[in-house]
Design a protein around this motif. Sequence first.
Motif, PDB file in Angstrom:
ATOM      1  N   SER A  26      27.129 -43.486  52.424  1.00 47.81           N
ATOM      2  CA  SER A  26      26.044 -42.732  52.731  1.00 47.81           C
ATOM      3  C   SER A  26      26.638 -42.327  53.162  1.00 47.81           C
ATOM      4  O   SER A  26      25.795 -41.041  54.257  1.00 47.81           O
ATOM      5  CB  SER A  26      24.218 -43.085  52.805  1.00 47.81           C
ATOM      6  OG  SER A  26      24.504 -44.220  52.045  1.00 47.81           O
ATOM      7  N   SER A  27      28.290 -41.826  53.393  1.00 51.61           N
ATOM      8  CA  SER A  27      28.999 -40.998  54.368  1.00 51.61           C
ATOM      9  C   SER A  27      28.292 -39.410  54.861  1.00 51.61           C
ATOM     10  O   SER A  27      28.559 -38.990  55.839  1.00 51.61           O
ATOM     11  CB  SER A  27      30.020 -41.196  54.879  1.00 51.61           C
ATOM     12  OG  SER A  27      30.717 -41.657  53.611  1.00 51.61           O
ATOM     13  N   THR A  28      28.268 -38.921  53.959  1.00 50.48           N
ATOM     14  CA  THR A  28      28.064 -37.369  53.535  1.00 50.48           C
ATOM     15  C   THR A  28      26.310 -37.108  53.923  1.00 50.48           C
ATOM     16  O   THR A  28      26.644 -35.958  55.152  1.00 50.48           O
ATOM     17  CB  THR A  28      28.124 -36.851  52.192  1.00 50.48           C
ATOM     18  OG1 THR A  28      26.845 -37.276  51.993  1.00 50.48           O
ATOM     19  CG2 THR A  28      29.587 -37.217  51.239  1.00 50.48           C
ATOM     20  N   GLY A  29      25.398 -37.709  54.246  1.00 54.57           N
ATOM     21  CA  GLY A  29      24.582 -37.831  54.935  1.00 54.57           C
ATOM     22  C   GLY A  29      24.057 -37.192  53.804  1.00 54.57           C
ATOM     23  O   GLY A  29      22.471 -36.949  53.697  1.00 54.57           O
ATOM     24  N   VAL A  30      23.646 -36.853  52.479  1.00 55.09           N
ATOM     25  CA  VAL A  30      23.757 -35.686  51.569  1.00 55.09           C
ATOM     26  C   VAL A  30      23.446 -36.326  50.535  1.00 55.09           C
ATOM     27  O   VAL A  30      22.248 -36.418  49.697  1.00 55.09           O
ATOM     28  CB  VAL A  30      24.492 -34.489  51.775  1.00 55.09           C
ATOM     29  CG1 VAL A  30      23.968 -33.798  50.364  1.00 55.09           C
ATOM     30  CG2 VAL A  30      24.467 -34.085  52.767  1.00 55.09           C
ATOM     31  N   ILE A  31      24.542 -37.315  50.166  1.00 51.31           N
ATOM     32  CA  ILE A  31      24.231 -38.118  48.453  1.00 51.31           C
ATOM     33  C   ILE A  31      24.817 -39.625  48.730  1.00 51.31           C
ATOM     34  O   ILE A  31      25.829 -39.714  49.329  1.00 51.31           O
ATOM     35  CB  ILE A  31      25.713 -37.131  47.105  1.00 51.31           C
ATOM     36  CG1 ILE A  31      26.813 -37.070  47.944  1.00 51.31           C
ATOM     37  CG2 ILE A  31      24.707 -36.132  46.810  1.00 51.31           C
ATOM     38  CD1 ILE A  31      28.135 -36.616  46.903  1.00 51.31           C
ATOM     39  N   CYS A  43      28.197 -30.435  47.198  1.00 51.49           N
ATOM     40  CA  CYS A  43      27.392 -29.447  45.633  1.00 51.49           C
ATOM     41  C   CYS A  43      26.328 -30.398  45.557  1.00 51.49           C
ATOM     42  O   CYS A  43      25.347 -29.883  44.628  1.00 51.49           O
ATOM     43  CB  CYS A  43      28.300 -28.913  45.179  1.00 51.49           C
ATOM     44  SG  CYS A  43      29.607 -30.053  44.173  1.00 51.49           S
ATOM     45  N   GLY A  44      26.414 -31.770  45.571  1.00 53.10           N
ATOM     46  CA  GLY A  44      25.497 -32.458  44.456  1.00 53.10           C
ATOM     47  C   GLY A  44      25.672 -32.002  42.647  1.00 53.10           C
ATOM     48  O   GLY A  44      25.024 -33.375  42.556  1.00 53.10           O
ATOM     49  N   GLN A  45      26.844 -31.779  42.665  1.00 50.03           N
ATOM     50  CA  GLN A  45      26.818 -31.874  40.810  1.00 50.03           C
ATOM     51  C   GLN A  45      27.139 -33.172  40.177  1.00 50.03           C
ATOM     52  O   GLN A  45      26.289 -33.128  39.135  1.00 50.03           O
ATOM     53  CB  GLN A  45      27.243 -30.318  40.616  1.00 50.03           C
ATOM     54  CG  GLN A  45      27.787 -29.363  40.513  1.00 50.03           C
ATOM     55  CD  GLN A  45      26.340 -28.767  40.120  1.00 50.03           C
ATOM     56  OE1 GLN A  45      26.138 -29.262  38.190  1.00 50.03           O
ATOM     57  NE2 GLN A  45      25.410 -27.729  40.308  1.00 50.03           N
ATOM     58  N   CYS A  46      27.469 -34.119  40.912  1.00 51.11           N
ATOM     59  CA  CYS A  46      27.767 -34.831  40.543  1.00 51.11           C
ATOM     60  C   CYS A  46      26.786 -35.540  40.783  1.00 51.11           C
ATOM     61  O   CYS A  46      26.650 -36.595  39.800  1.00 51.11           O
ATOM     62  CB  CYS A  46      28.454 -35.583  41.810  1.00 51.11           C
ATOM     63  SG  CYS A  46      28.467 -35.919  43.102  1.00 51.11           S
ATOM     64  N   ILE A  69      25.310 -42.657  41.641  1.00 51.67           N
ATOM     65  CA  ILE A  69      25.182 -41.416  42.353  1.00 51.67           C
ATOM     66  C   ILE A  69      23.848 -40.413  42.820  1.00 51.67           C
ATOM     67  O   ILE A  69      23.397 -39.925  41.305  1.00 51.67           O
ATOM     68  CB  ILE A  69      25.950 -39.844  42.138  1.00 51.67           C
ATOM     69  CG1 ILE A  69      27.346 -40.775  42.272  1.00 51.67           C
ATOM     70  CG2 ILE A  69      26.384 -39.564  43.469  1.00 51.67           C
ATOM     71  CD1 ILE A  69      28.675 -39.741  42.091  1.00 51.67           C
ATOM     72  N   VAL A  70      23.317 -40.477  43.858  1.00 53.77           N
ATOM     73  CA  VAL A  70      21.760 -40.183  43.927  1.00 53.77           C
ATOM     74  C   VAL A  70      21.728 -39.376  45.272  1.00 53.77           C
ATOM     75  O   VAL A  70      22.661 -39.461  46.342  1.00 53.77           O
ATOM     76  CB  VAL A  70      20.242 -41.320  43.479  1.00 53.77           C
ATOM     77  CG1 VAL A  70      20.993 -41.392  42.591  1.00 53.77           C
ATOM     78  CG2 VAL A  70      20.848 -42.188  44.631  1.00 53.77           C
ATOM     79  N   GLU A  71      21.163 -38.086  45.288  1.00 52.85           N
ATOM     80  CA  GLU A  71      20.091 -37.486  46.573  1.00 52.85           C
ATOM     81  C   GLU A  71      20.220 -38.636  48.024  1.00 52.85           C
ATOM     82  O   GLU A  71      20.026 -39.020  46.986  1.00 52.85           O
ATOM     83  CB  GLU A  71      19.928 -36.552  46.446  1.00 52.85           C
ATOM     84  CG  GLU A  71      18.165 -36.721  45.615  1.00 52.85           C
ATOM     85  CD  GLU A  71      17.854 -37.260  44.687  1.00 52.85           C
ATOM     86  OE1 GLU A  71      18.837 -36.744  43.904  1.00 52.85           O
ATOM     87  OE2 GLU A  71      17.067 -37.428  44.638  1.00 52.85           O
TER      88      GLU A  71
END
Lengths: 178, 583
Positions: free
Chosen positions: B137-142, B195-198, B207-209
Amino acid sequence: MAVKSLEIKDKEVREKFKEIERFIGSEHKLNDNQGMLMGVLHKTQEVFGYLPAEAMDLVSDRLGIPTAHIYGMATFYNYFTLKPRAKYQVFMCKGTACYVAGGGRVLEKLQETLKIGLGEVTPDKMFGLNITRCLGCCGLSPVMQVNEDIYVRMGPEKVNAILDKYRKKETKKRKVSK
Amino acid sequence: MYKMIEAVINGIKVEVKEGTTILEAAKKVQIKIPTLCKHQDLPPSAACGLCIVKIKGSNKMFRACCTPLEEKMEIVTNDPDIVAVRRTVLELILSNHPNDCLTCARNNNCELQKLAADFGISEEHFKKFLRQIPKDSSTGVIELQPEKCILCGRCIYVCQQDQDVWALSFLERGMGTRISPAGDINMGESPCVKCGQCSAHCPTGAIVEKDDTERVWAALRDSEKHCVVQIAPAVRVAIGEAFGVTGANFTNKLYALFRRMGFKAVFDTNFAADVCIMEEASEFVERFAHKKGPLPLITSCCPAWVDFMEKFHPDMIEHFSSTKSPHEILGTLTKTYYTEKHNIDPKKIFGVSIMPCTAKKYEITRSGEMFASGLQDIDVVITTRELARMIKQSGIDFLNLPDEECDHMLGDYTGAGVIFGATGGVMEAALRTAYHFVTGKEAEKVEFKTTRGLKGVKESEINIAGTKVRIAVAHGLSHVEEVINKIREAKKKGEELPYHFVEVMACPGGCVGGGGQPYMVCDELRKERTAAIYQDDDDRVLRVSHKNPYVKRLYADYIGNPLGDKAHKLFHTEYKSRPQYTR
């Protein structure tokens, strides 16, 4: 992992980097960047004995190929290793032809003599043992590879002599350097 | 001219263009071949083996996703043999997939789960073999959960080919294969631009938000908090998909929804987009007409693009518009202008942004300027997908809600504000106002249609008062390099610049195709969402940002002039070079 880490202080490592760069320079005439990657990684492993992270960064930077792609390739092939390994890497072929021709017994003998298992390294870092799947000369099976040397029609009785050859080579080197 | 070929699928005659795959051809005659790794948006990877079919004359089974149809082929897509093989393939995939569906972010919205249900898998015949790879979870985003990965390769394709970021790749092989950044580092230490496209393309929960809905619910329950909300342009045209409606604009139902959920003020990011244009068009005019600052001006509303530029093209920093993105502008205004006018303690404000984007979660703490109000300007960002879940939890019959209005002060928008949601929209909106700023007149036709459409790079020349303005619009980060290299080349040679104004959006299609939008996006869906956005623009009486009466009032009462001192403090930011890898 940034390109920054290329400013290496250690003189010996710097020389090794230069050797890789020279290799890339000479390959440029023959190949495009993607095409030469495999050769460059082989060269890197030859120079360092393994693929250090900094060297892969260098390759990524000089060839303009993303680091992620290089890691993907380096971890895909079991010829490459990301950790330092033994001076002499022994690969016993366990492909079908070699196995049928008695490769398994050679492998047993190797394990017994070196007292290590697969993927392990002897305490003196002299020999490492691994298997490989087919070296492309099944007609000469069983086949064994020690670094760049290929030994064909192997049998357990040949193991000791071959290993001794490398041991002697090392002792000689040591004497010369003294 | 292309050749047409004729073949027979399940006894039905089919005629298609040469090169059409069996999968596509079958679809034409209402035959559905089950797929898992194949995504409509991406080329086939032929990883899963679920779409196998029989071709007469061959004793092998073929993957329909990547086998082109040939003349006179006779194909069977469904018989007991095929079904048995498909079941085995599925069971093998399930044998290294954890069975925690009930507590998975993709529960009820998972492509693997759906197939397991369709095939009625009720027993596991194979020994379970789970990969023990920790969650990242290191990006804090995905969030990456490689354990749930089925190795379809979609995320890797979008990350490497569509976005040119190369944060993700496959490491190792065989049983050891996993998705990971180079060298098994964390995503947060990789070049990932968030960007979260993944996450939008992943078939499972691998891979989730990062889910922030609980934080929003907690704030809404807290009587001390004054919760305000804003929605991005692209959210309103995609949220319906979570309820089975495509291509519809739900702006006014969303306003009603937010009031029922307990938000005290309902604002709209589109309003701030109008403000953004006031600043950005002024910047452009400064640089273009008054020669103050380097051209081309490059738009900066997209945080994934900003992160990409800072990591990969830091030499472009001087070209970047310093204007913050609309939702950040609105966040700042909420905790300054709004609280001052209504006499509310800014500390009590809890600002929620609903965005089609995962990178917006990163943007809110990106730099010091995101705290321009003295507090964190936006408290939480949730994506369209998270909003859909919140609506379902809220017990509100969303589709049948009455229409409501927003809170006008920071809510009313013009057509220029809403088109921010589609690729080319920011450019078009800025040109509409820049035209006015340069000439002092209104353009007879406000549409600049050359900026629209799904072509990767759109170049054109616009005539403003006799001067030609060369523009480029790029979307999907893989198309950026082409544009940037042209600029670089011209700068190096001292030639005339290829462009005066450049818009970049990280996601294909712009925000409508954002990484936080509902699943299964493809060009058809992007077009539907885009059409709804331009319809909204078309329907508005006011279509240029500088005519928005509430924007005018904001500048007259509070801000002063665009690019003035106060505007600079509240609406602008800075950029810096960042390393691609931090380890």
